[in-house]
Design a protein around this motif. Sequence first.
Motif: not given
Length: 568
Positions: A175-180, A476, A480
């Motif tokens: 999450v910190r790296e912007g990955i879900r 995208r 995903r």
Amino acid sequence: MLARVALSERPVGRVELSEELFDAADDPLGAVRWCLADLRRCLDRPELFRGDPLVVPREAIWLDVWALWDGVLPVPEIGGVLLAGVEPRNCPRFDAWLIVARGECAARGAAELRQAALRLLAAGDARAAAEPAGRAAGLDPLDEDAQELFLHVLVAAGELSTAAARLALCEATLVREGIRPSPALRAAVTLPAPLPRIGVRAGRVAAALLRAGRAALDAGSVDAGVETLRRAAEEAERSGDLELQADVLRTLGSALVHAVRGFDGEGAVVLHRAMAAARRAGLPALVGDVLRELAFVDLQAGRHALAERALTEAAGLAEQAADRALSAGILGARGMNRADQGRHADAAGLLAASAELAGAVGSTRQAAWSHGVLGRSLLLAGRTGEARAAVERSIAACDRERWNAFRPWPQALRAECLAGEGNIDAAQQDAEEAFALACELGDPCWEGMAARTLALSALRDGDTDAAQAWILDARRRCDRVPDRYVWVSSYVGLAQLEIAARCRPDLVGTLATRLRADAIRYDLPEFLAWALVYQAQAGDSSGVGVARSLAWNVTNPALHDRLAAIAV
């Protein structure tokens, strides 16, 4: 110098070495001669490193990196940095090579650690599997596949609190790296509810559940089918029937790989268990089939050496069992593996043989698949007319079988062929239909392929805004899920570079760096060479020599033409 010569796929010339390592010396070739003499002295092998170009015979000396490449390096020795601490000064061309070689070694090391962990886990030794799985997870905190495998191992070893803590750390890092974080991560630490015992022999229950699970999958009820197969796997294990257990686990593993998005990691764990059971039961054809499935997982993830190793063993088992349908599937997977690495001439031969054999034994879907993948290699090899004929055979077979799940792939490729032949309207129609069907299926890779084609179509029409919007959408879509087909992702990345070169030259350097990193990590030499070509276009030509070496085994005339046009 030893590393440079030993890790080259082709002989390395002395002039090339002098330019890479001793370009600033007063006598570059003399420096090469001195260095080679010192190598012979250190190794006490006076017969080595003679002539021009240079090669190092595999049988002459032992090198740890060769042992890693061959899959025989002991697990405790895997994971180091190639030439750790060695940073030559004023050698930009060698630096470019070293970046690539270090990345390739790191990726190979991670793959071997993963393989060791899966083998130990399948053998029932989860505690021993924790060491390689933990080391693989530690190499890259953002590698969801490695993190998921470590979680599976911890749960199997009974370390539930450690697994829960590890999951929380993984999710926070992503999450910190912007990955879900993918659902597969949390599923890895979710224990199934205990099943009530049924007053019927476990073997009969497992067989009935296996039939029901397969029927559900055939009807499109994926979630229900997978859950039924999970129950069948439990009952099969209780029964002690190894053949039944192997059959159930193979079916469940295949469903997780092909029918459930994002669960290739769990699918690989289940398939390794299936292979262990099939080996103990003495079922060579089933072992070969599982190896083919595992190879498919590996090649989609860019672990091509592991895939080739599995397919080599599978081919022998298929021949032993005289299973021609399995042989057709293995030939197809080997062709796909070579194609992903840009070896399209080799791939075309294997895929054509696969399609022919599949047709002879009535495996229509395998023939459709092999023709579809064959079309890709023929297209990239510049044989557009043959490529269109191959994908049209694939589309026709998909229609006969009502196999919509694969149809967007050959249709997107046909759109590329038609565009290359100047039939723009038909190409646009094919691309739009492929995209619509891919969206209906919810398949990230097929969506990305079709959206990429639409982006290039817009670029040809001069609509640069639409081209940029479509290629961002393609990226995208295909990225995903964590277990995406990495070749498609990089194929989209290459189109993104092509569009940027026309529309946003300021982005070429950044996009080339990203494609280079992905191509190194996922063993995609064709895309790595393209990334270095665009890097040169952005002003950094240090990697052109590496690109030319990579292109040695790549069958792509467009790439060779671009490399020939670069003056260094």
